[in-house]
Design a protein around this motif. Structure first.
Motif, PDB file in Angstrom:
ATOM      1  N   GLU A   2       0.832  -1.214   0.000  1.00 23.08           N
ATOM      2  CA  GLU A   2       0.000   0.000   0.000  1.00 23.08           C
ATOM      3  C   GLU A   2       0.864   1.261   0.000  1.00 23.08           C
ATOM      4  N   ALA A   3       1.964   1.248   0.753  1.00 23.82           N
ATOM      5  CA  ALA A   3       2.848   2.415   0.800  1.00 23.82           C
ATOM      6  C   ALA A   3       3.440   2.699  -0.566  1.00 23.82           C
ATOM      7  N   ILE A   4       3.741   1.659  -1.305  1.00 21.57           N
ATOM      8  CA  ILE A   4       4.294   1.847  -2.652  1.00 21.57           C
ATOM      9  C   ILE A   4       3.244   2.478  -3.556  1.00 21.57           C
ATOM     10  N   ARG A   5       2.007   1.977  -3.476  1.00 20.62           N
ATOM     11  CA  ARG A   5       0.947   2.551  -4.311  1.00 20.62           C
ATOM     12  C   ARG A   5       0.681   3.998  -3.929  1.00 20.62           C
ATOM     13  N   GLN A   6       0.696   4.293  -2.628  1.00 21.34           N
ATOM     14  CA  GLN A   6       0.461   5.666  -2.187  1.00 21.34           C
ATOM     15  C   GLN A   6       1.607   6.562  -2.608  1.00 21.34           C
ATOM     16  N   GLY A   7       2.830   6.069  -2.441  1.00 20.66           N
ATOM     17  CA  GLY A   7       3.992   6.848  -2.852  1.00 20.66           C
ATOM     18  C   GLY A   7       3.975   7.123  -4.339  1.00 20.66           C
ATOM     19  N   ALA A   8       3.645   6.116  -5.110  1.00 23.14           N
ATOM     20  CA  ALA A   8       3.592   6.276  -6.559  1.00 23.14           C
ATOM     21  C   ALA A   8       2.481   7.252  -6.958  1.00 23.14           C
ATOM     22  N   ALA A   9       1.337   7.148  -6.298  1.00 27.07           N
ATOM     23  CA  ALA A   9       0.233   8.064  -6.598  1.00 27.07           C
ATOM     24  C   ALA A   9       0.611   9.495  -6.234  1.00 27.07           C
ATOM     25  N   ALA A  10       1.249   9.671  -5.084  1.00 28.84           N
ATOM     26  CA  ALA A  10       1.666  11.012  -4.663  1.00 28.84           C
ATOM     27  C   ALA A  10       2.656  11.599  -5.658  1.00 28.84           C
ATOM     28  N   GLU A  11       3.597  10.795  -6.098  1.00 32.03           N
ATOM     29  CA  GLU A  11       4.579  11.267  -7.077  1.00 32.03           C
ATOM     30  C   GLU A  11       3.913  11.611  -8.400  1.00 32.03           C
ATOM     31  N   LEU A  12       2.944  10.816  -8.816  1.00 30.56           N
ATOM     32  CA  LEU A  12       2.225  11.095 -10.062  1.00 30.56           C
ATOM     33  C   LEU A  12       1.459  12.409  -9.966  1.00 30.56           C
ATOM     34  N   TRP A  13       0.704  12.591  -8.883  1.00 30.77           N
ATOM     35  CA  TRP A  13      -0.045  13.838  -8.721  1.00 30.77           C
ATOM     36  C   TRP A  13       0.888  15.040  -8.632  1.00 30.77           C
ATOM     37  N   GLN A  14       1.985  14.888  -7.900  1.00 30.11           N
ATOM     38  CA  GLN A  14       2.934  15.997  -7.780  1.00 30.11           C
ATOM     39  C   GLN A  14       3.513  16.356  -9.145  1.00 30.11           C
ATOM     40  N   SER A  15       3.852  15.348  -9.925  1.00 31.04           N
ATOM     41  CA  SER A  15       4.379  15.596 -11.264  1.00 31.04           C
ATOM     42  C   SER A  15       3.339  16.287 -12.148  1.00 31.04           C
TER      43      SER A  15
END
Length: 159
Positions: A2-15
């Protein structure tokens, strides 16, 4: 996992937020950008976002006290931000202007700021003041430019 999915989602939104700001000429400071990413993450799975009536949610928030009131106002401000920025056609379908959602959302954030909750007051006062910039960044994600008298002149609206 879950942390990986959240981290990836956060990075995507930030980008996406950063690219949108660059495309539409908006500048968000770190607090504004971080909060906008937080809002996108928090509401990305909100299947009822467009079904809610924000004015009724705002009225309900007014009946609450303390942190429950501040949290409810924050939610109204967040949802109005997403609607004004990502789903502006909803305003037309509801026979109101996008400014309706902007004004309601800014007022909700100002209500959070006025609650005096430590740590929140300054952030939400800043978010209320920069609400149009946040909307413009979200419009940039849609590939649109958001310009109104406020953003064209870089000044606060006078009500």
């Amino acid at each position: 996992m879950e942390a990986i999915r959240q981290g990836a989602a956060a990075e995507l939104w930030q980008s996406l937020v950063r690219e949108a700001c660059a495309r539409c000429g908006q500048t968000l400071d770190e607090a504004q950008e971080s909060y906008l990413v937080f809002v996108l993450l928090r509401h990305q799975r909100d299947g009822h976002l467009l079904a809610r009536t924000q004015a009724l949610e705002w009225l309900d928030a007014q009946l609450r006290v303390g942190s429950a009131r501040a949290d409810a106002l924050r939610d109204v401000g967040d949802r109005c931000l997403l609607i004004a920025g990502l789903f502006p056609a909803l305003a037309q379908r509801r026979r109101v202007s996008v400014d309706y959602f902007i004004d309601l959302g800014r007022g909700a954030y100002q209500g959070v700021a006025d609650s005096g909750r430590s740590g929140y007051a300054e952030l939400f006062a800043q978010l209320a003041d920069s609400y149009h910039h946040l909307v413009a960044a979200l419009r940039g994600i849609r590939g649109e430019r958001f310009t109104d008298a406020w953003t064209l002149h870089g000044a606060r609206r006078v009500h």
